[in-house]
Motif scaffolding. Structure first.
Motif, mmCIF file in Angstrom:
data_model
loop_
_atom_site.group_PDB
_atom_site.id
_atom_site.type_symbol
_atom_site.label_atom_id
_atom_site.label_comp_id
_atom_site.label_asym_id
_atom_site.label_seq_id
_atom_site.Cartn_x
_atom_site.Cartn_y
_atom_site.Cartn_z
ATOM 1 N N PHE A 72 0.863 -1.182 0.000
ATOM 2 C CA PHE A 72 0.000 0.000 0.000
ATOM 3 C C PHE A 72 0.899 1.232 0.000
ATOM 4 O O PHE A 72 2.137 1.123 0.089
ATOM 5 N N GLY A 73 0.316 2.405 -0.116
ATOM 6 C CA GLY A 73 1.096 3.638 -0.151
ATOM 7 C C GLY A 73 0.904 4.463 1.107
ATOM 8 O O GLY A 73 -0.131 4.352 1.787
ATOM 9 N N MET A 74 1.880 5.317 1.418
ATOM 10 C CA MET A 74 1.767 6.173 2.590
ATOM 11 C C MET A 74 2.481 7.496 2.358
ATOM 12 O O MET A 74 3.600 7.522 1.844
ATOM 13 N N THR A 75 1.821 8.603 2.697
ATOM 14 C CA THR A 75 2.426 9.923 2.682
ATOM 15 C C THR A 75 2.535 10.404 4.133
ATOM 16 O O THR A 75 2.266 9.653 5.071
ATOM 17 N N GLU A 76 2.879 11.660 4.316
ATOM 18 C CA GLU A 76 2.985 12.206 5.674
ATOM 19 C C GLU A 76 1.650 12.121 6.413
ATOM 20 O O GLU A 76 1.600 11.830 7.607
ATOM 21 N N ASN A 77 0.552 12.335 5.689
ATOM 22 C CA ASN A 77 -0.758 12.416 6.338
ATOM 23 C C ASN A 77 -1.766 11.366 5.901
ATOM 24 O O ASN A 77 -2.832 11.260 6.518
ATOM 25 N N TYR A 78 -1.461 10.586 4.865
ATOM 26 C CA TYR A 78 -2.469 9.693 4.292
ATOM 27 C C TYR A 78 -1.932 8.279 4.046
ATOM 28 O O TYR A 78 -0.743 8.074 3.796
ATOM 29 N N ILE A 79 -2.865 7.329 4.091
ATOM 30 C CA ILE A 79 -2.645 5.957 3.626
ATOM 31 C C ILE A 79 -3.404 5.793 2.319
ATOM 32 O O ILE A 79 -4.560 6.213 2.202
ATOM 33 N N PHE A 85 -4.842 2.981 -0.191
ATOM 34 C CA PHE A 85 -5.145 1.565 -0.384
ATOM 35 C C PHE A 85 -5.856 1.392 -1.719
ATOM 36 O O PHE A 85 -6.897 1.992 -1.969
ATOM 37 N N VAL A 86 -5.283 0.542 -2.572
ATOM 38 C CA VAL A 86 -5.845 0.274 -3.896
ATOM 39 C C VAL A 86 -6.623 -1.041 -3.833
ATOM 40 O O VAL A 86 -6.036 -2.120 -3.700
ATOM 41 N N GLU A 87 -7.949 -0.929 -3.902
ATOM 42 C CA GLU A 87 -8.814 -2.110 -3.864
ATOM 43 C C GLU A 87 -9.012 -2.599 -5.293
ATOM 44 O O GLU A 87 -9.919 -2.194 -6.004
ATOM 45 N N GLN A 88 -8.126 -3.480 -5.710
ATOM 46 C CA GLN A 88 -8.076 -3.923 -7.104
ATOM 47 C C GLN A 88 -9.047 -5.082 -7.356
ATOM 48 O O GLN A 88 -9.423 -5.807 -6.421
ATOM 49 N N PRO A 89 -9.420 -5.296 -8.616
ATOM 50 C CA PRO A 89 -10.328 -6.403 -8.938
ATOM 51 C C PRO A 89 -9.605 -7.745 -9.091
ATOM 52 O O PRO A 89 -10.037 -8.620 -9.834
ATOM 53 N N PHE A 90 -8.498 -7.903 -8.402
ATOM 54 C CA PHE A 90 -7.804 -9.177 -8.249
ATOM 55 C C PHE A 90 -8.239 -9.684 -6.886
ATOM 56 O O PHE A 90 -7.789 -9.195 -5.851
ATOM 57 N N LYS A 91 -9.174 -10.648 -6.869
ATOM 58 C CA LYS A 91 -9.957 -10.924 -5.670
ATOM 59 C C LYS A 91 -9.755 -12.343 -5.147
ATOM 60 O O LYS A 91 -9.466 -13.275 -5.901
ATOM 61 N N LEU A 92 -9.967 -12.457 -3.838
ATOM 62 C CA LEU A 92 -9.910 -13.744 -3.160
ATOM 63 C C LEU A 92 -11.336 -14.259 -2.987
ATOM 64 O O LEU A 92 -12.177 -13.591 -2.388
ATOM 65 N N ASP A 93 -11.600 -15.443 -3.513
ATOM 66 C CA ASP A 93 -12.919 -16.070 -3.388
ATOM 67 C C ASP A 93 -12.967 -16.803 -2.050
ATOM 68 O O ASP A 93 -12.360 -17.870 -1.889
ATOM 69 N N ILE A 94 -13.690 -16.231 -1.080
ATOM 70 C CA ILE A 94 -13.689 -16.762 0.290
ATOM 71 C C ILE A 94 -14.286 -18.165 0.358
ATOM 72 O O ILE A 94 -13.757 -19.051 1.039
ATOM 73 N N VAL A 95 -15.381 -18.396 -0.332
ATOM 74 C CA VAL A 95 -16.012 -19.725 -0.308
ATOM 75 C C VAL A 95 -15.078 -20.761 -0.911
ATOM 76 O O VAL A 95 -14.909 -21.864 -0.382
ATOM 77 N N ARG A 96 -14.456 -20.401 -2.002
ATOM 78 C CA ARG A 96 -13.509 -21.322 -2.654
ATOM 79 C C ARG A 96 -12.314 -21.599 -1.735
ATOM 80 O O ARG A 96 -11.825 -22.726 -1.647
ATOM 81 N N LEU A 97 -11.853 -20.558 -1.024
ATOM 82 C CA LEU A 97 -10.734 -20.726 -0.097
ATOM 83 C C LEU A 97 -11.108 -21.678 1.038
ATOM 84 O O LEU A 97 -10.335 -22.575 1.395
ATOM 85 N N ALA A 98 -12.297 -21.495 1.595
ATOM 86 C CA ALA A 98 -12.730 -22.292 2.740
ATOM 87 C C ALA A 98 -12.971 -23.752 2.373
ATOM 88 O O ALA A 98 -12.911 -24.624 3.237
#
Length: 512
Positions: free
Chosen positions: A224-231, A233-246
């Motif tokens: 992720f990225g960070m500046t002096e005052n901000y974080i 976060f890039v929520e990309q469409p490269f996704k984890l399938d929770i049901v498939r993982l479980a």
């Protein structure tokens, strides 16, 4: 354990230890891993002292390592290698425990990076387990579980350190902990208590939660990225399938197959105030992309600027299956030429205030970039990046400029092979590019170390451990002038060295 003094000719001011981490063992007994990211972690250290370099390496004595070596076979599942229950055991009991947990218990084979919390150093991957190590002996001090201190199932191996030494990181809380969220957290610089052997994570503080855009399909993120005052976060469409993982173990698939890229989706960009923990209300978004590594971010005249390495697809992971890596070069190129998406360094600009009457709808006011943020009817900003350079990965920089406006970054040149054979430097202002390369040599990611009292951003050296497939070339530690990329020193290593992933340079005073 291998420890050997190497050659003189390294600058005497260079005092400290470079720790490197990566996969080093791919076969146990008659069993083999499927993916390069599965190999058991091997920690390397290069200690620079009075013009000499000393090398040491040790396999991370994780619980995973112990279980595998004691059984003389792979018994713990990894990213691309799933180990299935013994059918002779009580599979109904195992199935019941898996269903109760919903999210599987992960390996502690922490092979990605070395990170710092307080004064503690950890071998880290992207799961809830880490192993604290002694940065001098490389011995494991103890296994750490994030979940004993903060509700997380996953966490990055790429935290940020501010000027005071505090550590910021991000993780993912899945279904076990109520509503799923992305979590940003902070560990203070003074969190360690070595006298009483208390872990730095006991003082962890949550900065904020960001809800998933899709409850069962959280975004994968590596940094992720960070500046002096901000974080950032890039929520990309490269996704984890929770049901498939479980349910992966019941369907005979590995965890890697639970990641899916949706090229028709958008990429959301979250901007969070570090002090208040509140997200900026403006919706920033861009086209679908995949990102693993952020380079840097900073604030400039009412804008947040951040640079990262992006891809058009998620095929990079596929390249690192061992069956692909073992192909002859020409066959590998032919196989991946069509599907290969090169890494592209792109700059995004997020305006903190918006002029709704801006010409052409572009509300970016900075003059030194072609990046745009175009106002949409619903008030959201569609971000169009500026391309800075194509073909570099594993980016590094002078970390004193982290979160600040900067000019240079360094990286590994990625062309038609997953094994980079060049390291390079990019001047963002002039777009000038220089590189180091040598036939049959494969350098690790470049690590910048500043000269004592340095004022200029690139006043320092670049460190890279280099391996070769040519038996006549010994592995060596390469020391380059960061300004010119001229060779200052080559310290040959009389030992077998593996290609690695990431690492951390600890100045001498920090190892005492």
């Amino acid at each position: 354990l291998k420890c050997s003094p190497i050659i003189r000719c390294v600058p005497e001011w260079l005092q400290g230890t470079l720790l490197r981490n990566g996969p080093g063992l791919f076969k146990v007994g008659d069993t083999e891993y499927n993916h390069w990211f599965d190999g058991m972690a091997l920690i390397h250290s290069f200690t620079f002292k009075d013009g000499e370099v000393y090398y040491r390496s040790k396999f991370l004595r994780s619980d995973t390592f112990k279980k595998n070596t004691q059984a003389n076979k792979i018994v713990v599942s990894e990213f691309g290698t799933m180990i299935y229950p013994d059918p002779c055991k009580n599979i109904f009991s195992k199935a019941f425990s898996y269903l109760l947990a919903a999210i599987p218990d992960f390996t502690d084979n922490n092979l990605i990076n070395i990170i710092r919390y307080g004064e503690d150093y950890y071998a880290s991957s992207e799961v809830n387990y880490m192993n604290q190590i002694d940065p001098i002996t490389l011995d494991v001090i103890g296994k750490m579980n994030y979940r004993n201190h903060i509700a997380l199932n996953l966490a990055t191996a790429h935290p940020h350190y501010d000027d005071e030494g505090n550590t910021y990181n991000m993780g993912t809380a899945l279904m076990r902990f109520g509503m799923p969220n992305y979590v940003i957290f902070k560990v203070p610089v003074n969190a360690s208590d070595k006298e009483h052997k208390k872990p730095a994570l006991r003082k962890v503080k949550q900065v904020c939660n960001i809800p998933f855009r899709s409850t069962l399909f959280p975004s994968y993120f590596h940094s992720f990225g960070m500046t002096e005052n901000y974080i950032i976060f890039v929520e990309q469409p490269f996704k984890l399938d929770i049901v498939r993982l479980a349910t992966a173990i019941f369907r005979s698939v590995n965890w890697a197959s639970c990641l899916k890229y949706d090229k028709e989706d958008i990429t959301l960009i979250h901007l969070v105030d570090k002090k208040t923990g509140k997200a900026v209300s403006t919706k920033f978004y861009t086209d679908a992309l995949v990102v693993f590594h952020h380079i840097n971010a900073y604030e400039d005249d009412g804008h947040v600027v951040f640079d990262m390495i992006t891809y058009k697809d998620s095929n990079l992971y596929e390249m690192f299956y061992l069956v692909n890596l073992r192909k002859e070069t020409h066959e590998f190129i032919e196989t991946n030429k069509v599907n290969f998406s090169p890494p592209i360094c792109q700059r995004f600009v997020l305006p903190l205030t918006v002029d709704k009457d801006a010409p052409n709808g572009n509300v970016v006011r900075l003059k030194d970039t072609t990046a745009k943020a175009v106002m949409q009817r619903d008030g959201s900003l569609y971000c169009l990046p500026e391309t800075i350079f194509e073909g570099l990965e594993l980016p590094g920089m002078n970390y004193k400029f982290n979160g600040k406006k900067y000019r240079y970054f360094y990286g590994s040149r990625v062309e038609w092979t997953p094994h980079p054979n060049k390291i390079g430097k990019v001047d963002i202002v002039t777009r000038k590019y220089i590189e180091w390369t040598e036939e049959d040599c494969y350098p690790s990611e470049p690590v910048f170390v500043a000269s004592p009292g340095a004022v200029e951003e690139d006043d320092g050296v670049i460190l890279s451990s280099v391996v070769s497939l040519n038996p006549k070339i010994s592995p060596f530690m390469l020391v380059l002038n960061a300004k010119t990329f001229e060779v200052i020193a080559r310290a040959s290593i009389d030992a077998s060295v593996h290609m690695d992933l990431h690492g951390h340079f600890i100045p001498t005073q920090s190892t005492n």
